[in-house]
Design a protein around this motif. Structure first.
Motif, mmCIF file in Angstrom:
data_model
loop_
_atom_site.group_PDB
_atom_site.id
_atom_site.type_symbol
_atom_site.label_atom_id
_atom_site.label_comp_id
_atom_site.label_asym_id
_atom_site.label_seq_id
_atom_site.Cartn_x
_atom_site.Cartn_y
_atom_site.Cartn_z
ATOM 1 N N VAL A 8 14.814 41.578 72.082
ATOM 2 C CA VAL A 8 13.465 41.029 72.250
ATOM 3 C C VAL A 8 12.493 41.638 71.262
ATOM 4 N N GLY A 9 11.790 40.784 70.553
ATOM 5 C CA GLY A 9 10.699 41.235 69.692
ATOM 6 C C GLY A 9 9.383 40.772 70.296
ATOM 7 N N GLN A 10 8.318 40.917 69.568
ATOM 8 C CA GLN A 10 7.007 40.517 70.067
ATOM 9 C C GLN A 10 6.961 39.027 70.438
ATOM 10 N N ASN A 11 7.493 38.192 69.548
ATOM 11 C CA ASN A 11 7.444 36.744 69.760
ATOM 12 C C ASN A 11 8.800 36.091 69.570
ATOM 13 N N HIS A 12 9.833 36.886 69.718
ATOM 14 C CA HIS A 12 11.146 36.406 69.322
ATOM 15 C C HIS A 12 12.224 36.967 70.241
#
Lengths: 352, 161
Positions: free
Chosen positions: B68-72
């Motif tokens: 998991v990234g900020q928006n991804h």
């Protein structure tokens, strides 16, 4: 905003109304009309008029279409009188205005003149040839159909091209000749012509993309073809002989699939091959000025310069389609359609 | 909270444009961070299309396979067998579950674990082609199968509520 570029994209209007993802927009080539289509199965029509040094866009009509699934694609005939819709229900609809002429747009009604059936699965793209006498459509059924347009909305199938091994994503006609290009999930681009004594046939396959080719755009004069892909590149193919095209340039500048490209005349003069705009899953718009190398130079590499860029063009949404207004005097006008269901119009203006 | 939600197919609402996403309760100004475990909670109880088990029980999905990234978000899943014909359906059920649950800002990539499927590239390509996913979700027979897999998807979260 990102870097110092000579131009920037100024939002002219944000057109809301689609209830679901907007897939494509198409500018009428003759009249001040912009059409959009959506997963909500409708087509929306907007007109635009000058207003205080800007443009005022007004929603004038919605066509419910009757397509039973997403309307994926739109194309105006060169006369601007006919609109074609391609749907996931596998059919192509042909629409014309009934009544309400002479500027009284709001009284006009758009009627389905005919429904072209033939594809077995989702139709992904439709396109009219430059003369308006031919219409192409493509589908997940791996085929490209070429239809001849007769008077009274009568269409005759001239060929079913089964060259691709997968889903065909996009069809695009050359701006002046009867050359058709198609792009596919099989990572290739095919070019077709009509053999006067035989049928339509594929005369060239352009390979090099490493994933799905989503979109195609011919340069305004037709000596180049641009393609955009899930491999995050845009390739520009140069016509090196009558039936021979070679990759002349590769552009990078997106972080996710490049769903759409449009090549307009631009406003930087005759030395330019025009402005190429791109967009995609990263929500970014890029505009490049493309130029040929000076005749004295020995290199064949095209020169390119990123002249404008904008991130989050539809906030967090993917942008599915981008299109330059083809009408004279509006060469700096761009429209985009996004997963947020909105259609946005942008003007490319010199940076301050 | 989640478990009481009606399917969008039942309510006739859009799959794509969701302004009432259960995790989307904050203002636009404050971006809520979401971690691996929360994503895992969303997908662990999805039913396998062929077995009476959840994807977690069959070890098709695990928290470690979620990035998991900020928006991804990238989700890797492991088909039970290398020739699993249901892989596309499993991937699609994960995608739909996340589409319905995550804030819109998330871009989601779904892949089979490298080497775990004989048609790895084909499966990955199909799962990440938004046009094909959109078209698949307009196929009533497929949607019916998908809804069966997703019926149980809220159960794990119920336990935690």
């Amino acid at each position: 905003m990102d870097v110092d570029l000579p131009y920037e994209l100024q939002l002219v209007t944000d057109l809301r109304g689609h209830e679901e993802r907007a897939w494509q927009i198409a500018w009428n080539p003759v009249e001040p009309l912009l059409a959009s289509c959506s997963a909500d199965k409708s087509v929306r029509l907007y007109n635009y008029q000058p207003s205080n040094e800007s443009l005022k866009f007004s929603h004038i009509h919605s066509i419910p279409t009757g397509h039973t699934k997403t309307v994926r694609s739109l194309a105006w005939s060169p006369s601007g009188k006919t609109l074609a819709t391609g749907s996931f229900d596998s059919n192509v609809g042909i629409w014309e205005r009934e009544g309400g002429h002479d500027g009284d747009e709001e009284a006009a009604d758009w009627e389905c003149m005919t429904l072209l059936e033939g594809h077995e699965t989702e139709c992904k793209s439709v396109a009219y040839s430059s003369s308006g006498t031919l219409l192409a459509s493509c589908s997940r059924d791996k085929t490209v159909w070429v239809w001849e347009v007769h008077p009274d909305s009568d269409f005759e199938c001239m060929g079913v091209l089964m060259e691709h091994t997968q889903d065909v994503k996009c069809v695009a006609w050359h701006p002046s000749e009867e050359i058709l290009a198609s792009a596919s999930y099989d990572d290739t681009i095919k070019l077709y012509i009509d053999d006067p004594s035989e049928d339509w046939f594929c005369f060239s396959t352009l390979t090099g993309h490493k994933s799905t080719v989503w979109a195609l755009a011919w340069s305004p004069k037709g000596s180049y073809l641009a393609s955009s892909s899930d491999d995050l590149t845009i390739k520009i193919w140069k016509r090196v002989a009558e039936h021979k095209w070679e990759c002349a340039l590769e552009l990078k500048g997106h972080e996710r699939s490049i769903y759409s490209i449009s090549w307009g005349k631009g406003k930087t003069g005759e030395e330019s091959l025009g402005w190429l705009a791109s967009t995609g899953g990263d929500g970014k718009i890029n505009v490049w000025d493309i130029r040929e190398p000076p005749e004295s130079s020995t290199g064949r590499v095209l020169s390119h310069k990123l002249i404008a860029t904008l991130s989050s063009a539809h906030d967090v949404s993917d942008v599915n389609s981008i299109s330059w207004c083809p009408r004279e005097g509006f060469e700096d006008l761009l429209a985009t359609a996004g997963d947020d269901g909105s259609v946005r119009v942008w003007k490319v203006v010199p940076s301050h | 909270k989640r478990s009481g939600r009606k399917s969008k197919f039942e309510t006739g609402r859009s799959l794509w444009i969701d302004n009432e996403g259960p995790l989307e309760q904050t203002d636009d100004s404050e971006v809520e961070s979401i971690d691996q475990d929360e994503i895992f909670d969303l997908i662990r109880s999805i039913a396998d299309p062929e077995h009476p088990n959840s994807l977690e029980e069959l070890r098709v999905v695990s928290a470690e396979q979620i990035d998991v990234g900020q928006n991804h978000v990238t989700i890797e899943f492991t088909p039970t067998v290398p020739h699993c014909g249901m892989s596309t359906l499993i991937g699609l059920s994960i995608r739909v579950r996340l589409l319905r649950s995550l804030p819109q800002r998330f871009k989601v990539d779904i892949k089979v674990k490298p080497g775990s499927h004989q048609s790895e590239l084909a499966v990955n390509k199909q799962l990440n082609d938004k046009e094909r996913v959109a078209a698949a979700l307009e196929n009533p027979a497929l949607v019916e199968t998908l809804e069966k897999c997703l019926e149980t998807a809220g159960m794990q979260s119920e336990l935690y509520d």
